[in-house]
Design a protein around this motif. Structure first.
Motif, PDB file in Angstrom:
ATOM      1  N   SER A   1       0.808  -1.220   0.000  1.00 50.00           N
ATOM      2  CA  SER A   1       0.000   0.000   0.000  1.00 50.00           C
ATOM      3  C   SER A   1       0.838   1.265   0.000  1.00 50.00           C
ATOM      4  O   SER A   1       0.378   2.319  -0.445  1.00 50.00           O
ATOM      5  N   VAL A   2       2.070   1.179   0.530  1.00 47.80           N
ATOM      6  CA  VAL A   2       2.924   2.379   0.558  1.00 47.80           C
ATOM      7  C   VAL A   2       3.984   2.367  -0.539  1.00 47.80           C
ATOM      8  O   VAL A   2       4.676   3.366  -0.739  1.00 47.80           O
ATOM      9  N   ALA A   3       4.127   1.251  -1.236  1.00 46.36           N
ATOM     10  CA  ALA A   3       5.159   1.151  -2.273  1.00 46.36           C
ATOM     11  C   ALA A   3       4.946   2.221  -3.341  1.00 46.36           C
ATOM     12  O   ALA A   3       3.855   2.356  -3.904  1.00 46.36           O
ATOM     13  N   GLY A   4       5.984   2.988  -3.600  1.00 44.81           N
ATOM     14  CA  GLY A   4       5.910   4.021  -4.623  1.00 44.81           C
ATOM     15  C   GLY A   4       5.095   5.237  -4.229  1.00 44.81           C
ATOM     16  O   GLY A   4       4.771   6.069  -5.077  1.00 44.81           O
ATOM     17  N   LYS A   5       4.772   5.360  -2.940  1.00 47.67           N
ATOM     18  CA  LYS A   5       3.991   6.507  -2.463  1.00 47.67           C
ATOM     19  C   LYS A   5       4.791   7.254  -1.393  1.00 47.67           C
ATOM     20  O   LYS A   5       4.642   6.985  -0.190  1.00 47.67           O
ATOM     21  N   PRO A   6       5.616   8.193  -1.766  1.00 53.15           N
ATOM     22  CA  PRO A   6       6.460   8.888  -0.784  1.00 53.15           C
ATOM     23  C   PRO A   6       5.669   9.690   0.242  1.00 53.15           C
ATOM     24  O   PRO A   6       6.188  10.005   1.308  1.00 53.15           O
ATOM     25  N   ASN A   7       4.413  10.016  -0.065  1.00 50.05           N
ATOM     26  CA  ASN A   7       3.608  10.813   0.863  1.00 50.05           C
ATOM     27  C   ASN A   7       2.578   9.978   1.609  1.00 50.05           C
ATOM     28  O   ASN A   7       1.613  10.522   2.166  1.00 50.05           O
ATOM     29  N   ALA A   8       2.776   8.656   1.649  1.00 45.42           N
ATOM     30  CA  ALA A   8       1.918   7.782   2.450  1.00 45.42           C
ATOM     31  C   ALA A   8       2.623   7.466   3.763  1.00 45.42           C
ATOM     32  O   ALA A   8       3.854   7.400   3.819  1.00 45.42           O
ATOM     33  N   ARG A   9       1.847   7.282   4.822  1.00 51.97           N
ATOM     34  CA  ARG A   9       2.404   6.972   6.133  1.00 51.97           C
ATOM     35  C   ARG A   9       1.613   5.834   6.777  1.00 51.97           C
ATOM     36  O   ARG A   9       0.386   5.751   6.639  1.00 51.97           O
ATOM     37  N   PHE A  10       2.329   4.970   7.499  1.00 46.14           N
ATOM     38  CA  PHE A  10       1.665   3.977   8.321  1.00 46.14           C
ATOM     39  C   PHE A  10       1.088   4.661   9.552  1.00 46.14           C
ATOM     40  O   PHE A  10       1.705   5.546  10.135  1.00 46.14           O
ATOM     41  N   LEU A  11      -0.094   4.217   9.977  1.00 42.02           N
ATOM     42  CA  LEU A  11      -0.731   4.751  11.176  1.00 42.02           C
ATOM     43  C   LEU A  11      -1.004   3.615  12.148  1.00 42.02           C
ATOM     44  O   LEU A  11      -1.692   2.654  11.814  1.00 42.02           O
ATOM     45  N   ALA A  12      -0.462   3.728  13.360  1.00 40.82           N
ATOM     46  CA  ALA A  12      -0.729   2.746  14.415  1.00 40.82           C
ATOM     47  C   ALA A  12      -1.358   3.487  15.592  1.00 40.82           C
ATOM     48  O   ALA A  12      -2.519   3.859  15.548  1.00 40.82           O
ATOM     49  N   GLY A  13      -0.558   3.778  16.648  1.00 45.72           N
ATOM     50  CA  GLY A  13      -1.114   4.527  17.775  1.00 45.72           C
ATOM     51  C   GLY A  13      -1.419   5.974  17.428  1.00 45.72           C
ATOM     52  O   GLY A  13      -2.357   6.576  17.944  1.00 45.72           O
ATOM     53  N   GLY A  14      -0.588   6.562  16.567  1.00 49.52           N
ATOM     54  CA  GLY A  14      -0.821   7.926  16.105  1.00 49.52           C
ATOM     55  C   GLY A  14      -0.514   9.014  17.110  1.00 49.52           C
ATOM     56  O   GLY A  14      -0.835  10.190  16.876  1.00 49.52           O
ATOM     57  N   THR A  15       0.131   8.671  18.229  1.00 46.63           N
ATOM     58  CA  THR A  15       0.337   9.657  19.286  1.00 46.63           C
ATOM     59  C   THR A  15       1.271  10.787  18.887  1.00 46.63           C
ATOM     60  O   THR A  15       1.220  11.868  19.477  1.00 46.63           O
ATOM     61  N   ASN A  16       2.141  10.569  17.914  1.00 48.37           N
ATOM     62  CA  ASN A  16       3.016  11.629  17.418  1.00 48.37           C
ATOM     63  C   ASN A  16       2.587  12.115  16.038  1.00 48.37           C
ATOM     64  O   ASN A  16       2.515  13.322  15.781  1.00 48.37           O
ATOM     65  N   LEU A  17       2.275  11.196  15.150  1.00 52.13           N
ATOM     66  CA  LEU A  17       1.938  11.559  13.780  1.00 52.13           C
ATOM     67  C   LEU A  17       0.725  12.481  13.718  1.00 52.13           C
ATOM     68  O   LEU A  17       0.731  13.490  12.997  1.00 52.13           O
ATOM     69  N   LEU A  18      -0.318  12.172  14.458  1.00 54.66           N
ATOM     70  CA  LEU A  18      -1.526  13.005  14.400  1.00 54.66           C
ATOM     71  C   LEU A  18      -1.260  14.406  14.941  1.00 54.66           C
ATOM     72  O   LEU A  18      -1.794  15.391  14.413  1.00 54.66           O
ATOM     73  N   ASP A  19      -0.441  14.512  15.975  1.00 52.77           N
ATOM     74  CA  ASP A  19      -0.069  15.847  16.463  1.00 52.77           C
ATOM     75  C   ASP A  19       0.653  16.641  15.376  1.00 52.77           C
ATOM     76  O   ASP A  19       0.390  17.831  15.185  1.00 52.77           O
ATOM     77  N   LEU A  20       1.564  15.984  14.675  1.00 50.54           N
ATOM     78  CA  LEU A  20       2.315  16.662  13.623  1.00 50.54           C
ATOM     79  C   LEU A  20       1.407  17.080  12.469  1.00 50.54           C
ATOM     80  O   LEU A  20       1.615  18.133  11.858  1.00 50.54           O
TER      81      LEU A  20
END
Length: 337
Positions: free
Chosen positions: A18-37
């Motif tokens: 799902s992320v192959a070849g997509k530089p602007n895709a991110r994995f989401l798990a707990g999201g405690t840092n990513l969602l803040d950013l």
């Protein structure tokens, strides 16, 4: 927060594809840092890949392979479960201490083990999109706001003219001291194993790159080798307040002894560099020596001699020396009073 596509996957193969070849895709798990950013407009992913359904939560003993006798920690397991797991508390108490020092209970209940390694710096210049930051805006030559600004919390080792930020994880500091390895998978190749010491990067000329993960790689597990440090280890975190706060200096210290003689020493520092800082000079000086305060001080002095403080954080040099000595003393004696 900007619009994004949300994709759910149920297995590792689907996740990596799902992320192959997509530089602007991110994995989401707990999201405690990513969602803040994302809320602060620092991260702007076009697609989030929800990996919470992947079966990567197990903590189990290793019965084969290079780390036989050690332990495997699933990347999607929660920090709370890792800190309280009987195998970790019994055999790797240093790791349990570091996790419990790292965040509030609410955050530990959400944050994942793999995500902990991937959290980004809490440098205020990185979070403030109105300020110059080479890490946030690579290639645009905006400069480093912290380099000439307020840099009390910033690096004293391994920084470059482009970035003086520090890595925020406590868990990663303990894992560095315990010689952990990180297992990763991608859609284009076989499983890869990265030593924790090589997982995170120093900023150099590419401060926007935090780790040596390749594009599209997913952390599946963290492995710890068997060791004899359980009885003589301690995690010390020095911070501005005793409640949830990032480290000014942290020290993960572990000793293996033969009587009073040090057979092996492991020391890693947090709050001082763009990655967990393994105190190799101090470790080497301690091997074969008696476990005494004099030898602990000599090792600490040698390690901190290479520090290059900034305008507002020279205090970290002396604080680092005292913290190394204190952590080693508690690891040796068990006396925390």
């Amino acid at each position: 927060m900007r619009p994004f596509k949300f994709t759910t996957v149920s297995d590792i193969s689907s996740a990596t594809k799902s992320v192959a070849g997509k530089p602007n895709a991110r994995f989401l798990a707990g999201g405690t840092n990513l969602l803040d950013l994302m809320k602060e407009d620092v991260e702007r992913p076009e697609e989030l890949i929800d990996i919470t359904r992947l079966s990567l939560i197990q903590i189990k003993p290793l019965t084969e392979g290079a780390n036989k006798g050690g332990i495997s920690i699933g990347a999607l397991g929660k920090n709370t479960n890792a800190a309280n797991h009987p195998l970790i508390r019994q055999n790797y108490p240093l790791l349990a201490q570091a996790i419990l020092a790292g965040a509030s209970g609410q955050i530990r209940n959400m944050a994942t083990n793999g995500g902990n390694l991937l959290q980004r710096t809490r440098c205020p210049y990185f979070y403030d999109v109105a300020m110059p930051c080479n890490k946030r805006e690579p290639g645009e030559q905006p400069g480093c706001g912290a380099r000439e600004g307020i840099n009390r919390m910033h690096a004293i080792f391994g920084w470059s003219e482009k970035c003086v930020a520090v890595h925020p994880s406590d868990m990663a500091v303990a894992l560095a001291a315990l010689d952990a390895v990180v297992k990763v998978r991608s859609a284009s190749g076989p499983e890869r194993i990265i030593a924790l010491a090589d997982f995170h990067r120093l900023p150099e000329d590419r401060p926007e790159i935090d780790t040596n993960l390749r594009p599209g790689e997913l952390i599946t597990a963290i492995e710890l080798p068997k060791n004899r440090f359980a009885e003589k280890s301690y995690y010390l975190k020095v911070r501005d307040r005793s409640s949830y706060a990032f480290a000014l200096i942290s020290v993960a210290a572990a000793l293996e002894l033969d009587g009073n003689r040090i057979v092996q020493a492991r020391i890693a520092l947090g709050g001082v560099a763009h990655k967990p800082w393994r105190a190799l000079k101090a470790e080497q000086l301690l091997v074969g020596q008696e476990a005494t305060e004099v030898n602990f001080k000599r090792a600490a002095e040698a390690e901190m001699a290479d520090a290059k403080p900034l305008e507002h954080n020279a205090f970290k040099v002396e604080l680092g020396k005292r913290s190394i000595v204190r952590a080693l003393q508690v690891a040796f004696t068990g006396n925390r009073s």
